[in-house]
Design an enzyme around this catalytic site. Structure first.
Site, PDB file in Angstrom:
ATOM      1  N   VAL A  60      -2.121  -5.371  -3.163  1.00 35.12           N
ATOM      2  CA  VAL A  60      -1.481  -5.394  -4.488  1.00 35.12           C
ATOM      3  C   VAL A  60      -1.091  -4.013  -5.009  1.00 35.12           C
ATOM      4  O   VAL A  60      -0.344  -3.913  -5.978  1.00 35.12           O
ATOM      5  CB  VAL A  60      -2.387  -6.069  -5.544  1.00 35.12           C
ATOM      6  CG1 VAL A  60      -2.552  -7.544  -5.254  1.00 35.12           C
ATOM      7  CG2 VAL A  60      -3.732  -5.364  -5.648  1.00 35.12           C
ATOM      8  N   TYR A  61      -1.584  -2.949  -4.401  1.00 37.84           N
ATOM      9  CA  TYR A  61      -1.271  -1.617  -4.914  1.00 37.84           C
ATOM     10  C   TYR A  61       0.230  -1.343  -4.781  1.00 37.84           C
ATOM     11  O   TYR A  61       0.769  -1.306  -3.668  1.00 37.84           O
ATOM     12  CB  TYR A  61      -2.051  -0.535  -4.173  1.00 37.84           C
ATOM     13  CG  TYR A  61      -3.549  -0.555  -4.418  1.00 37.84           C
ATOM     14  CD1 TYR A  61      -4.112  -1.283  -5.462  1.00 37.84           C
ATOM     15  CD2 TYR A  61      -4.407   0.165  -3.602  1.00 37.84           C
ATOM     16  CE1 TYR A  61      -5.481  -1.289  -5.674  1.00 37.84           C
ATOM     17  CE2 TYR A  61      -5.779   0.166  -3.808  1.00 37.84           C
ATOM     18  CZ  TYR A  61      -6.315  -0.573  -4.838  1.00 37.84           C
ATOM     19  OH  TYR A  61      -7.670  -0.573  -5.043  1.00 37.84           O
ATOM     20  N   SER A  62       0.864  -1.158  -5.934  1.00 36.64           N
ATOM     21  CA  SER A  62       2.304  -0.869  -5.990  1.00 36.64           C
ATOM     22  C   SER A  62       3.115  -1.879  -5.179  1.00 36.64           C
ATOM     23  O   SER A  62       4.045  -1.525  -4.452  1.00 36.64           O
ATOM     24  CB  SER A  62       2.596   0.559  -5.513  1.00 36.64           C
ATOM     25  OG  SER A  62       1.970   1.498  -6.358  1.00 36.64           O
TER      26      SER A  62
END
Length: 322
Positions: A60-62
């Site tokens: 989910v990071y960026s």
């Protein structure tokens, strides 16, 4: 750099893990303060040069671009068999049904997407980012076990949940002959020590490695209380983690750091590294100095008196970070 085993496994990891939420295309996902690929790569290389072999990111990071940036940098700067690469699954990656969570469908889908973005055929540590109360635990644990048996994942870990939930997951795996979690990535630092009540004793008893996230309390332990940064001004999640009484702990860190003549970050990280249950704090780095401080903290020995001074002002908190 020092290296230790991850929990009761034979896996050697550096005492500092580079947290890669900082690296990702700005404007993608919920993190506006991230560094793009050009700015990220020198920091990843600096970490490798400093002896850090442990890198942690998440799908989910960026919006997946963190995995892409980190994967390309590690392919260019390191040998795959010499690094320990960790990522996570659980968060929503697309709208609609089955776009997140820990169902078998979601796990099987997301590992393939993560491997593609990372440019590798296996992940060393695959972690569930949060507990999923909407999916049977047996379904989640069997799916993770199947990933290990398929060779896509070497070890599995968990993050931020109640101790009873983690204990239930471990029991479920053992009862069925499935792979157990080897690590717990939890919210733990000088400003938030509620994990010492249940989770850390559980991990110590079960031989589980502890990988604290936000070891510097989103930078609050490194600056004067009340200082606003570009990240803190837009960090709604982080604003709910701490309370006004934490100012006294920050002031204690400031005093110890001033007496030692070192940055506050080194003192706060050294305290974590002194905790017998902690394997490797997950440290984010947006500047070269962040990595330098993290590496220096590994060799900083605090006295019993300093540790007591750092811990004494702590006030209990509501559970936060799950």
């Amino acid at each position: 750099m020092q290296y230790v085993k991850l929990g009761s496994t034979g896996l050697d990891v550096s005492r500092i893990c580079l947290g890669c939420m900082t690296y990702g295309l700005p404007g993608r996902g919920t993190h506006e303060w991230t560094l793009d690929e050009e700015a990220s790569r020198p920091l990843i290389r600096q970490a490798l040069d400093a002896g850090i072999n442990f890198f942690d990111t998440a799908n989910v990071y960026s919006d997946g671009t963190s995995e892409e940036i980190v994967g390309r940098a590690l392919r260019d700067f390191a040998r795959r068999d010499e690094i320990v690469l960790a990522t996570k699954v659980h968060g929503r990656m697309r709208p609609g049904p089955n776009g997140g969570g820990l169902s078998r469908k979601a796990i099987m889908t997301e590992i393939d997407h993560s491997l593609r973005r990372l440019g590798t055929d296996y992940v060393d540590l695959y972690q569930i980012h949060r507990f999923d109360p909407h999916t049977p635990l047996e379904e989640t644990m069997e799916a993770l076990h199947d990933l290990v048996k398929a060779g896509k994942v070497r070890y599995i870990g968990a993050s931020s949940m109640y101790a009873w939930q983690f204990s239930k997951a471990q029991y479920t795996a053992s009862a069925n002959g499935w792979t157990r979690f080897v690590s717990m990535q939890n919210h733990y630092n000088l400003l938030y020590r509620e994990e010492e009540r249940e989770m850390l004793p559980l991990c110590a008893d079960q031989g589980v490695g502890v990988l604290p996230w936000s070891p510097l309390a989103r930078g609050r332990l490194t600056r004067d209380w009340g200082t606003v940064t570009g990240r803190s001004a837009n960090d709604d999640f982080g604003s709910r983690l701490y309370q006004d009484s934490d100012r006294l702990v920050v002031e204690a860190v400031t005093r110890v750091a001033k007496e030692r003549g070192v940055p506050r970050a080194q003192v706060a990280l050294a305290w974590l590294l002194h905790r017998s249950t902690v394997t490797a704090p997950i440290v984010g780095a947006a500047r070269p100095g962040h990595i330098e401080d993290a590496v220096a903290a590994v060799g900083l020995e605090l006295t019993d008196q300093e540790i007591e001074a750092l811990q004494e002002p702590y006030v209990p908190h509501p559970v936060a970070g799950h």
